[in-house]
Design a protein around this motif. Structure first.
Motif, PDB file in Angstrom:
ATOM      1  N   THR A  22      15.957   8.960  16.138  1.00 22.78           N
ATOM      2  CA  THR A  22      15.671   9.704  17.364  1.00 22.78           C
ATOM      3  C   THR A  22      14.179  10.025  17.397  1.00 22.78           C
ATOM      4  O   THR A  22      13.581  10.322  16.369  1.00 22.78           O
TER       5      THR A  22
ATOM      6  N   THR B 107      15.354   5.008  23.602  1.00 23.26           N
ATOM      7  CA  THR B 107      16.048   5.046  24.900  1.00 23.26           C
ATOM      8  C   THR B 107      15.316   4.167  25.910  1.00 23.26           C
ATOM      9  O   THR B 107      15.927   3.349  26.596  1.00 23.26           O
TER      10      THR B 107
ATOM     11  N   GLU C 209      25.663  15.870  24.358  1.00 29.22           N
ATOM     12  CA  GLU C 209      24.230  16.197  24.415  1.00 29.22           C
ATOM     13  C   GLU C 209      23.384  14.932  24.522  1.00 29.22           C
ATOM     14  O   GLU C 209      22.476  14.847  25.348  1.00 29.22           O
ATOM     15  N   LEU C 210      23.707  13.952  23.675  1.00 27.74           N
ATOM     16  CA  LEU C 210      22.920  12.710  23.711  1.00 27.74           C
ATOM     17  C   LEU C 210      23.160  11.969  25.029  1.00 27.74           C
ATOM     18  O   LEU C 210      22.223  11.447  25.630  1.00 27.74           O
TER      19      LEU C 210
ATOM     20  N   LEU D 120      23.819  13.186  27.953  1.00 26.52           N
ATOM     21  CA  LEU D 120      23.056  13.852  29.026  1.00 26.52           C
ATOM     22  C   LEU D 120      21.554  13.576  28.907  1.00 26.52           C
ATOM     23  O   LEU D 120      20.862  13.377  29.904  1.00 26.52           O
ATOM     24  N   GLN D 121      21.091  13.539  27.657  1.00 32.48           N
ATOM     25  CA  GLN D 121      19.668  13.255  27.407  1.00 32.48           C
ATOM     26  C   GLN D 121      19.316  11.828  27.868  1.00 32.48           C
ATOM     27  O   GLN D 121      18.296  11.601  28.522  1.00 32.48           O
ATOM     28  N   ILE D 122      20.180  10.865  27.544  1.00 31.16           N
ATOM     29  CA  ILE D 122      19.970   9.463  27.945  1.00 31.16           C
ATOM     30  C   ILE D 122      19.956   9.363  29.475  1.00 31.16           C
ATOM     31  O   ILE D 122      19.081   8.720  30.064  1.00 31.16           O
ATOM     32  N   THR D 123      20.936  10.035  30.117  1.00 28.89           N
ATOM     33  CA  THR D 123      21.019   9.990  31.579  1.00 28.89           C
ATOM     34  C   THR D 123      19.740  10.521  32.203  1.00 28.89           C
ATOM     35  O   THR D 123      19.199   9.945  33.146  1.00 28.89           O
ATOM     36  N   SER D 124      19.235  11.620  31.654  1.00 26.73           N
ATOM     37  CA  SER D 124      18.038  12.211  32.250  1.00 26.73           C
ATOM     38  C   SER D 124      16.835  11.267  32.112  1.00 26.73           C
ATOM     39  O   SER D 124      16.038  11.128  33.031  1.00 26.73           O
ATOM     40  N   GLU D 125      16.735  10.557  30.986  1.00 28.63           N
ATOM     41  CA  GLU D 125      15.640   9.581  30.831  1.00 28.63           C
ATOM     42  C   GLU D 125      15.796   8.415  31.798  1.00 28.63           C
ATOM     43  O   GLU D 125      14.834   7.959  32.403  1.00 28.63           O
TER      44      GLU D 125
ATOM     45  N   ARG E 238      14.796   9.398  35.181  1.00 29.73           N
ATOM     46  CA  ARG E 238      13.332   9.515  35.291  1.00 29.73           C
ATOM     47  C   ARG E 238      12.697   8.130  35.466  1.00 29.73           C
ATOM     48  O   ARG E 238      11.861   7.923  36.333  1.00 29.73           O
TER      49      ARG E 238
ATOM     50  N   THR F 147      27.354  10.218  34.187  1.00 29.59           N
ATOM     51  CA  THR F 147      27.579  10.608  32.788  1.00 29.59           C
ATOM     52  C   THR F 147      29.039  11.015  32.630  1.00 29.59           C
ATOM     53  O   THR F 147      29.540  11.842  33.382  1.00 29.59           O
TER      54      THR F 147
END
Length: 204
Positions: A51, A56, A83-84, A86-91, A94, A105
């Motif tokens: 990480t 990503t 958590e991961l 949601l983090q991937i989706t946000s990237e 973007r 998600t």
């Protein structure tokens, strides 16, 4: 003549380059430099990355470039935790903000209604934890027959959490001619076995 940026040399298109530029990304991480061109050529990839190494973007940027809008679910990204996911989706959101690609998600612990609403918007990319993805597959609310890109993120963590059989179940429902990338900080035997069974001459 304008000098080519390092991201341009990897084969990424103008829309993605503009976003990277706007986000202040100028120099690719080593894993991005190596993986992006290989994935853009539709080759399978095994990436050993922790990480925080930019992995990503290494798989998301090629996927965003190759996906065609409004043609159903074409990309599946499996992650071990909510958590991961949601983090991937946000990237992805973007990077894909001026491309028009929709992402949903899917994870346990969230109401099915919210996820069904997201699926009605016909996303091209699904980011999911394996257990909840299987729930949707069994209900028929997600179909994988048009999937061209599959990502297994933090595969070693998914192994530790007992998801390997679930992952195999999901992979068996995707077309054989997909592009698969597997990302893991460590490479235990079971992960290498999963790769051998499900990947086509992956570049490491």
């Amino acid at each position: 003549m304008k000098k080519m940026t390092k991201f341009e040399k990897l084969g990424l298109g103008k829309k993605l380059l503009d976003i990277l530029d706007a986000c202040g990304f100028t120099t690719p991480f080593p894993i991005q430099e190596r993986a992006i061109p290989v994935l853009l050529e539709s080759n399978d990839v095994i990436g050993q990355a922790h990480t925080g190494t930019g992995k990503t973007a290494a798989y998301a940027l090629p996927m965003l470039q190759l996906i065609v809008s409004n043609q159903g679910i074409q990309g599946i990204i499996m992650a071990p935790t909510r958590e991961l996911a949601l983090q991937i989706t946000s990237e992805i959101k973007r990077f894909g903000q001026n491309i028009g690609t929709k992402t949903a998600t899917i994870y346990g612990g969230q109401g099915m209604g919210i996820q069904l609403d997201a699926l009605r918007k016909k996303p091209e990319i699904i980011v999911a934890t394996p257990g909840r993805l299987i729930d949707h597959l069994k209900r028929g609310t997600i179909k994988l027959n048009n999937v061209k890109h599959v990502v297994l993120d933090e595969a070693d963590v998914m192994l530790d959490m007992g998801f390997i059989e679930d992952i195999q179940f999901i992979l068996d429902l995707t077309p054989e001619e997909r592009v698969t990338s597997l990302w893991s900080a460590t490479m235990p035997q079971e992960i290498m076995r999963l790769a051998q069974t499900n990947m086509n001459s992956p570049k490491k």
